[in-house]
Design a protein around this motif. Sequence first.
Motif, PDB file in Angstrom:
ATOM      1  N   ILE B 116      31.724  35.367  41.875  1.00  0.00           N
ATOM      2  CA  ILE B 116      32.107  35.015  43.247  1.00  0.00           C
ATOM      3  C   ILE B 116      33.133  36.035  43.708  1.00  0.00           C
ATOM      4  O   ILE B 116      34.141  36.259  43.033  1.00  0.00           O
ATOM      5  CB  ILE B 116      32.699  33.591  43.293  1.00  0.00           C
ATOM      6  N   LEU B 117      32.872  36.670  44.836  1.00  0.00           N
ATOM      7  CA  LEU B 117      33.795  37.686  45.341  1.00  0.00           C
ATOM      8  C   LEU B 117      34.650  37.089  46.452  1.00  0.00           C
ATOM      9  O   LEU B 117      34.121  36.615  47.457  1.00  0.00           O
ATOM     10  CB  LEU B 117      33.029  38.893  45.876  1.00  0.00           C
ATOM     11  N   ALA B 118      35.950  37.116  46.269  1.00  0.00           N
ATOM     12  CA  ALA B 118      36.868  36.571  47.273  1.00  0.00           C
ATOM     13  C   ALA B 118      38.063  37.511  47.432  1.00  0.00           C
ATOM     14  O   ALA B 118      39.194  37.125  47.190  1.00  0.00           O
ATOM     15  CB  ALA B 118      37.330  35.180  46.848  1.00  0.00           C
ATOM     16  N   PRO B 119      37.813  38.772  47.808  1.00  0.00           N
ATOM     17  CA  PRO B 119      38.921  39.726  47.870  1.00  0.00           C
ATOM     18  C   PRO B 119      39.812  39.579  49.093  1.00  0.00           C
ATOM     19  O   PRO B 119      40.815  40.277  49.198  1.00  0.00           O
ATOM     20  CB  PRO B 119      38.208  41.080  47.869  1.00  0.00           C
ATOM     21  N   TRP B 121      41.336  39.777  52.924  1.00  0.00           N
ATOM     22  CA  TRP B 121      41.337  40.661  54.082  1.00  0.00           C
ATOM     23  C   TRP B 121      42.573  41.533  54.055  1.00  0.00           C
ATOM     24  O   TRP B 121      43.481  41.329  53.262  1.00  0.00           O
ATOM     25  CB  TRP B 121      41.328  39.831  55.363  1.00  0.00           C
ATOM     26  N   ASP B 292      39.575  46.737  49.636  1.00  0.00           N
ATOM     27  CA  ASP B 292      38.722  46.967  48.474  1.00  0.00           C
ATOM     28  C   ASP B 292      37.252  46.677  48.760  1.00  0.00           C
ATOM     29  O   ASP B 292      36.427  46.759  47.867  1.00  0.00           O
ATOM     30  CB  ASP B 292      39.153  46.042  47.322  1.00  0.00           C
ATOM     31  N   THR B 328      32.829  34.848  49.582  1.00  0.00           N
ATOM     32  CA  THR B 328      33.488  33.749  50.264  1.00  0.00           C
ATOM     33  C   THR B 328      34.776  34.219  50.923  1.00  0.00           C
ATOM     34  O   THR B 328      35.280  35.290  50.625  1.00  0.00           O
ATOM     35  CB  THR B 328      33.763  32.600  49.265  1.00  0.00           C
ATOM     36  N   GLY B 329      35.276  33.387  51.839  1.00  0.00           N
ATOM     37  CA  GLY B 329      36.541  33.674  52.499  1.00  0.00           C
ATOM     38  C   GLY B 329      36.410  34.780  53.532  1.00  0.00           C
ATOM     39  O   GLY B 329      35.338  35.027  54.075  1.00  0.00           O
TER      40      GLY B 329
ATOM     41  N   VAL C  99      31.655  31.775  34.987  1.00  0.00           N
ATOM     42  CA  VAL C  99      31.608  32.456  36.277  1.00  0.00           C
ATOM     43  C   VAL C  99      32.847  33.325  36.397  1.00  0.00           C
ATOM     44  O   VAL C  99      33.923  32.940  35.936  1.00  0.00           O
ATOM     45  CB  VAL C  99      31.575  31.430  37.438  1.00  0.00           C
ATOM     46  N   MET C 100      32.686  34.501  36.996  1.00  0.00           N
ATOM     47  CA  MET C 100      33.855  35.318  37.305  1.00  0.00           C
ATOM     48  C   MET C 100      34.164  35.197  38.785  1.00  0.00           C
ATOM     49  O   MET C 100      33.274  35.343  39.615  1.00  0.00           O
ATOM     50  CB  MET C 100      33.608  36.782  36.951  1.00  0.00           C
ATOM     51  N   VAL C 101      35.415  34.915  39.107  1.00  0.00           N
ATOM     52  CA  VAL C 101      35.843  34.885  40.500  1.00  0.00           C
ATOM     53  C   VAL C 101      36.757  36.079  40.711  1.00  0.00           C
ATOM     54  O   VAL C 101      37.734  36.254  39.978  1.00  0.00           O
ATOM     55  CB  VAL C 101      36.571  33.568  40.833  1.00  0.00           C
ATOM     56  N   VAL C 102      36.424  36.931  41.668  1.00  0.00           N
ATOM     57  CA  VAL C 102      37.215  38.131  41.926  1.00  0.00           C
ATOM     58  C   VAL C 102      38.079  37.886  43.151  1.00  0.00           C
ATOM     59  O   VAL C 102      37.556  37.718  44.253  1.00  0.00           O
ATOM     60  CB  VAL C 102      36.303  39.361  42.144  1.00  0.00           C
ATOM     61  N   GLY C 103      39.382  37.826  42.984  1.00  0.00           N
ATOM     62  CA  GLY C 103      40.296  37.587  44.093  1.00  0.00           C
ATOM     63  C   GLY C 103      40.992  36.254  43.910  1.00  0.00           C
ATOM     64  O   GLY C 103      40.344  35.220  43.818  1.00  0.00           O
ATOM     65  N   ALA C 107      40.785  31.188  48.724  1.00  0.00           N
ATOM     66  CA  ALA C 107      39.350  30.988  48.508  1.00  0.00           C
ATOM     67  C   ALA C 107      39.015  31.118  47.024  1.00  0.00           C
ATOM     68  O   ALA C 107      38.312  30.271  46.457  1.00  0.00           O
ATOM     69  CB  ALA C 107      38.542  31.994  49.334  1.00  0.00           C
ATOM     70  N   GLY C 108      39.538  32.147  46.394  1.00  0.00           N
ATOM     71  CA  GLY C 108      39.265  32.347  44.971  1.00  0.00           C
ATOM     72  C   GLY C 108      39.772  31.189  44.131  1.00  0.00           C
ATOM     73  O   GLY C 108      39.104  30.733  43.201  1.00  0.00           O
TER      74      GLY C 108
END
Lengths: 67, 941, 149
Positions: B116-119, B121, B292, B328-329, C99-103, C107-108
Amino acid sequence: MTTNHEPVILGFLCNWCAYAGGDLAGVSRLQYPPNMRAVRVMCSGMVHPDLVVDAFGKGADGVMVMG
Amino acid sequence: MTLSEVTGISGEAGDFRVSVKQNPRYIDMNRCIACGECAAKCPKKVDDEFNAGINKRRAAYIKYGQAVPLKYAIDAANCIYLARGKCRACEKFCPTDAIDFEDKEKNVDVNVGSVILAPGWSPFDPKGVDYLGCAESPDIVTSMEYERLLSASGPCMGHLKRPSDSREPKKIAWLQCVGSRNLNRCDNAYCSSVCCMYAIKQALVTAEHLEGDDLSQTVFYMDIRSHGKEFDRYFEKAQADGVNFVRARPHTIEPGKDGTGVTMRYTLDDGKVVVEDFDMAVLSVGLEASKDALSLADTFGIALDEFRFAQTSSFAPVASSREGVFVTGAFQAPKAIPRSVAEASAAAADAARLLTAAKGTLTRSKSYPREKDLAGQQPRVGVFVCSCGINIAGVVDVKEVVAYAEGLPHVVYAENNLFSCSADTQDLIAKRIEEHNLNRIVVAACTPRTHEPLFQDTLREAGLNAYLIEMANIRNQNAWVHQNAPEAATAKAKDQVRMAVAKAALDYPLARDAVPVTQKALVIGGGLAGMGAALNLADQGFEAVLLEKDARLGGNAWHLDTTPKGEPVRPMLEEMIQRTENHANIKVLKNAALKSATGSVGQFVSKIAVDGQTRAVTYGAAVLATGARESVPTEYGYGEDARILTHLEFDRKLREDAAQLGQAQSAVFIQCVGSREPNRPYCSRVCCTHTVKSAIHLKTLNPAMNVYVLYRDMRTYGLNEILYQKARDLGVIFIRYDVDQKPAVAIEGADLKVTVDDPIVQRPLKIDTDLLVLAAAIEPHASDELIALYKCGVNADGFLNEAHPKLRPVDMAVDGLFVAGLCNYPKPVDESIEQAKAAAARAATVLSQEAMQLDAIKSFVTDDCDGCALCLDVCPYRAIKLEEQATEGNGQVHKRIVTDKALCKGCGLCAATCPKGGVHVHGFTLDQLKAQVSAALVDVV
Amino acid sequence: MYEFKVGRLARILGVHRNTVSNWIRSGRLDARPAPAKRYQIGEAALRRFCALNHIAEDRVLDHLTVLPEAAASLTPTVAARFSTTGREESMTQKTIGSVMVVGGGIAGIQATLDLADSGYFVYLVEKSAGIGGAMAQLDKTFPTNDCAM
């Protein structure tokens, strides 16, 4: 009462806000007078009126309920 | 994994191999006790990015006071030793030898099923935009900088001061859309969605900070976009509180006289030019794609849109273009916190759905020895006083406290530890419990809020009940805040220990109850949101019962033509209905009505009437997705002429006979029909976007058609702004009207005429039109029955309430109930689907457990209860019921309250209300609290 | 491979941004569009353009962002395919329950908590020294003025 009287204050601190605030004051190294004794409660709503009366009866100079 | 970055990924959905680079922290997390000595001794000062660079931090630092993990780190780029090979001051002073300059970058590969990518803003940087003048005056700040200026944990400690001369500003201006809705000075054509609201918030919070009548706040805006739940009320409150809203874009912004403050020049609607001075200006900077974003997209091979946000579809709003990778986000599009949180849950739901087969294979649980039976034992208290290196011992005389503790009643053992929380001290405490047969423990150290669970665990491992510990907070609430008064601090520490011992003596073992969970969900409402939630739960392997009041599934989606992204709704809807009806784990009940609901989280029971028959369903959690409807307009001649349509009627016509619509010479859209008015004081959120999308459609059908949109504020938030821009490019004419001067519609024979006051030319405009489309408000269904059954809440407008507007957007106040879709607030298709998945994820956290562990701190009823029922009304969770009980022996009936352990949160409002001591909270009984009060005041004469 | 925005190149060359746009449109500047209103151009093409127009190469090359080759080769597929159904069918036999969560922003954190509560092991990867993200920096939140912490 002498002029150098140090008041004793009893504080009821809600675990979720006021007590957390007290912790944060520590992390931030905010300095305040050491006159308060804190009783941690799970909600400021659980402070029974008897407790406040009791505190004054036993000589507290002030009671703070924080939540 | 902090200080870490993903460097590569291989494999495919279900079985990825991800490479992570972990940058060195130079501080051993297992040893760091967050005492802050390293930062205090570090000679190097650098800009504090957490405070938007307003103040300085050291090269050895924590991000912020409540940081998680609360462990310091050394910033390699700024550390003098790491850059020039000399210093190591922190190493000398660290009391736990946690500094490790040998720490190296580590590369680890982890095997995961999905990502899950949530970097997040990045804020728009206005430095490069010269006319904003932020390089020239320190009193022009960005909204993020201003946020830190306001914050109690920020550089001004919550006392707002302007940067130039540290005086309190009295006149502050906010400039909206800085780095948003702007193609001229930057490339961000989209709306950032959140700035209007945060500017209003900052204006209101500023008023809380600065007292006095001479405070003036002005917000310069284009459209106020308060399109969320309760947002319009907030905006109206700001207006009522005297915040000025000026529809203008200041074009010249210069430092004020003598270099402080700001001078602005702007033009009003009527053409008048105004020059005004302000003490301070705040630039409401927009949200840009994360810095990023590009490298992440590159590493993961996912598609971005032209603004570097991740590409998604309206029907799969958290799925990236690569299978098994979810987004997400604010990485998906600019958005506020509640939607980010809901999306995060949605991403979790989708990830879980993918990995259902491997659920629970990698999680671990811990086992404990049997608890000792303490029946008949007198309290034997052990006191452990922590030095916390020098954090406590540097101020409080810990030896004296230990000596004092030894003399207290019930105390049989006391000692001092360098670090009570260290692993070896945990073993030591367990050993002491054994040696001295201790049955109550007092730890005088830091705060129970962070460390009580650790010590509870130690007690359990030593065979004691977890609730036989008390902590005396002699660090955070003593040594750290009385650094200059060591004697008074030592006296206070003794008092704190005495109070803790007094309470500990009255502690008794508490059992954590568990309620069995029925691993089945009830979903109420068969629209997009209801089906979305049911499908996700069913895909995760849970049974779902879907209840629909109509004869068919689909709800409002049947009437929609396309999404704002232009995806046709019908095929997706039909596919979804087919999957729902054929899914082995879903039972669909149509023409069904909920008749009763009893029980609580984990174990609800409902009676459902289907076609005249009643059946009972037991379920562990429920998703409420009862939807809403388009209201019937009562103005603008609706119902008197076939050419006057609502949005849904327009969509149907578009589907059935687009060619006929294209023949119109002229079309008028009127916005906010029944919304943002006294009887419905909320924004219906979807209409502005639907209107511009429809206007574009008409212009595509017939470019010669004159299309007018009469609006109050255009609220095409987020990436929908691109549609608004496109509509203007195509020649759609937008005319603003005021709510007290609404457009007039006249039907004169065959002619349909609309009259509106144009604020720019300042005269009325008459439009002959062939088509009039009304943006009718979305109104909630009456939900009185549902509210009565579940005791759940609605807001003043009738929309179901979430437990917390930011952090728990799909949970309801009643545990085990979740909410999704229009019944919560008007929203478009993608947001409904997001919420549905989010509700499913949240419900899955309940349904995944076989039994729900409850906290032991709950209310309990004593024999003193006489059933006066005073407590019933004060209980915020409705956990108290009045029951009649027969007394044993004489058969007399008397009343008593009963508390529901699953509903009770242990707040103790009942205990404080009870005049007879008939109800208490475990761990915080009146006796225990009184003991603390007495102990605190024992020395007072 | 170099990447630039029209405005940036216009400033470097001292011409109007429309001029740069015109050059790209006419093919005189052989650049192709990239996400976020940026353009990408090969080094050879850029040198050729400088030579033709008598512009000092260094002046341009030193001021444009150099893209790593891997990034340059990524041209996001605009028409990426999405489906609401049937993703599992194409998956491998092996499924990993983590699961990998990036951030580590709000939200993360929420995604991590939900997954952990549902029986999955989660790796939360955060670039900075602590989690919390932008929300931790906020003072209060609308519309309830709750503290962001």
